[in-house]
Design a protein around this motif. Structure first.
Motif, mmCIF file in Angstrom:
data_model
loop_
_atom_site.group_PDB
_atom_site.id
_atom_site.type_symbol
_atom_site.label_atom_id
_atom_site.label_comp_id
_atom_site.label_asym_id
_atom_site.label_seq_id
_atom_site.Cartn_x
_atom_site.Cartn_y
_atom_site.Cartn_z
ATOM 1 N N TYR A 21 0.846 -1.190 0.000
ATOM 2 C CA TYR A 21 0.000 0.000 0.000
ATOM 3 C C TYR A 21 0.883 1.241 0.000
ATOM 4 O O TYR A 21 1.706 1.412 0.895
ATOM 5 C CB TYR A 21 -0.910 0.010 1.226
ATOM 6 C CG TYR A 21 -1.821 1.207 1.278
ATOM 7 C CD1 TYR A 21 -2.931 1.289 0.450
ATOM 8 C CD2 TYR A 21 -1.558 2.260 2.145
ATOM 9 C CE1 TYR A 21 -3.774 2.382 0.491
ATOM 10 C CE2 TYR A 21 -2.391 3.362 2.187
ATOM 11 C CZ TYR A 21 -3.496 3.420 1.363
ATOM 12 O OH TYR A 21 -4.316 4.515 1.389
ATOM 13 N N TRP A 31 -3.102 0.202 -3.644
ATOM 14 C CA TRP A 31 -2.450 -1.097 -3.472
ATOM 15 C C TRP A 31 -1.824 -1.505 -4.793
ATOM 16 O O TRP A 31 -2.449 -1.371 -5.846
ATOM 17 C CB TRP A 31 -3.474 -2.139 -3.034
ATOM 18 C CG TRP A 31 -3.941 -1.944 -1.621
ATOM 19 C CD1 TRP A 31 -5.040 -1.238 -1.217
ATOM 20 C CD2 TRP A 31 -3.328 -2.450 -0.437
ATOM 21 N NE1 TRP A 31 -5.133 -1.274 0.154
ATOM 22 C CE2 TRP A 31 -4.110 -2.023 0.661
ATOM 23 C CE3 TRP A 31 -2.193 -3.230 -0.196
ATOM 24 C CZ2 TRP A 31 -3.796 -2.337 1.981
ATOM 25 C CZ3 TRP A 31 -1.883 -3.556 1.117
ATOM 26 C CH2 TRP A 31 -2.676 -3.115 2.184
ATOM 27 N N LYS A 97 7.574 -6.445 5.154
ATOM 28 C CA LYS A 97 7.815 -5.181 5.844
ATOM 29 C C LYS A 97 7.915 -4.099 4.771
ATOM 30 O O LYS A 97 8.860 -4.071 4.001
ATOM 31 C CB LYS A 97 9.129 -5.273 6.638
ATOM 32 C CG LYS A 97 9.433 -4.009 7.416
ATOM 33 C CD LYS A 97 10.721 -4.150 8.209
ATOM 34 C CE LYS A 97 10.918 -2.907 9.050
ATOM 35 N NZ LYS A 97 12.200 -2.315 8.924
ATOM 36 N N ARG A 100 9.549 2.025 3.689
ATOM 37 C CA ARG A 100 9.086 3.392 3.968
ATOM 38 C C ARG A 100 9.680 4.420 3.008
ATOM 39 O O ARG A 100 9.013 5.390 2.648
ATOM 40 C CB ARG A 100 9.433 3.796 5.410
ATOM 41 C CG ARG A 100 8.843 2.883 6.460
ATOM 42 C CD ARG A 100 7.385 3.179 6.715
ATOM 43 N NE ARG A 100 6.836 2.273 7.714
ATOM 44 C CZ ARG A 100 5.558 2.049 7.885
ATOM 45 N NH1 ARG A 100 4.681 2.661 7.126
ATOM 46 N NH2 ARG A 100 5.131 1.217 8.802
ATOM 47 N N ASP A 106 2.005 -0.012 4.177
ATOM 48 C CA ASP A 106 1.430 -1.271 4.615
ATOM 49 C C ASP A 106 1.725 -2.333 3.571
ATOM 50 O O ASP A 106 1.991 -2.029 2.399
ATOM 51 C CB ASP A 106 -0.092 -1.123 4.794
ATOM 52 C CG ASP A 106 -0.704 -2.231 5.644
ATOM 53 O OD1 ASP A 106 0.053 -3.084 6.172
ATOM 54 O OD2 ASP A 106 -1.936 -2.238 5.778
ATOM 55 N N SER A 107 1.687 -3.585 4.017
ATOM 56 C CA SER A 107 1.864 -4.716 3.113
ATOM 57 C C SER A 107 1.186 -5.914 3.743
ATOM 58 O O SER A 107 0.962 -5.948 4.955
ATOM 59 C CB SER A 107 3.350 -5.000 2.879
ATOM 60 O OG SER A 107 3.985 -5.380 4.093
ATOM 61 N N GLY A 108 0.860 -6.876 2.920
ATOM 62 C CA GLY A 108 0.245 -8.080 3.448
ATOM 63 C C GLY A 108 -0.105 -9.056 2.355
ATOM 64 O O GLY A 108 -0.004 -8.743 1.165
#
Length: 150
Positions: A21, A31, A97, A100, A106-108
């Motif tokens: 994200y 995303w 991770k 930045r 965000d990630s997933g």
């Protein structure tokens, strides 16, 4: 016209797809799949693996080349014509991770239908469809856990 080449990955672990994200200066960027620019003298597959690791922290193995997407976008005083080469990859865990420095906040890992609807860009949705189909074919033929780089 500026020509640019990037490489990236559709990274899968236990059937779920890795997404990042991006949020630049509190502006929704959406995303996306991990990808980045080819460095001088670098092979496309090496770029894809490096960018996945840099942007997401995910350690992955390339399973198969899944194709190229093409798009253009404007920069001040010019147009960039970009080719992105995509690889289907198998992650070694759910670890991620977000980087930045690249404004990933965000990630997933997401189920296919969730990932498809979260992705911002139509060309990435098309690549996800193709890669996920390849993933299912590899699983069906018991090839998913074997290294099958083409």
């Amino acid at each position: 016209m500026i020509e640019a080449t990037s490489c990236g990955g559709v990274v899968i672990f236990r059937g779920k797809i890795l997404l990042l994200y991006k949020n630049y200066k509190n502006k929704y960027e959406g995303w996306v799949l991990p990808k980045g620019t080819v460095e001088e003298g670098e092979e496309y597959k090496d770029t894809a693996l490096r960018e996945v690791l840099e942007e997401s922290g995910a350690k992955a193995t390339i399973m198969k080349y899944v194709g190229k997407s093409e798009y253009t976008f404007n920069v001040p005083d010019d147009i960039v014509e970009k080719d992105v080469h995509w690889y289907l990859m198998m992650a070694d865990s759910y670890y991620s991770k977000p980087q930045r420095e690249e404004y990933f906040v965000d990630s997933g890992y997401y189920k296919y239908h969730e990932a498809y609807h979260l992705l911002k860009f139509a060309n990435e949705k098309q690549i996800l469809e193709r890669a996920y189909h390849e993933y299912l074919e590899l699983k069906k033929s018991n090839q998913w856990f074997k290294k099958t780089i083409e």
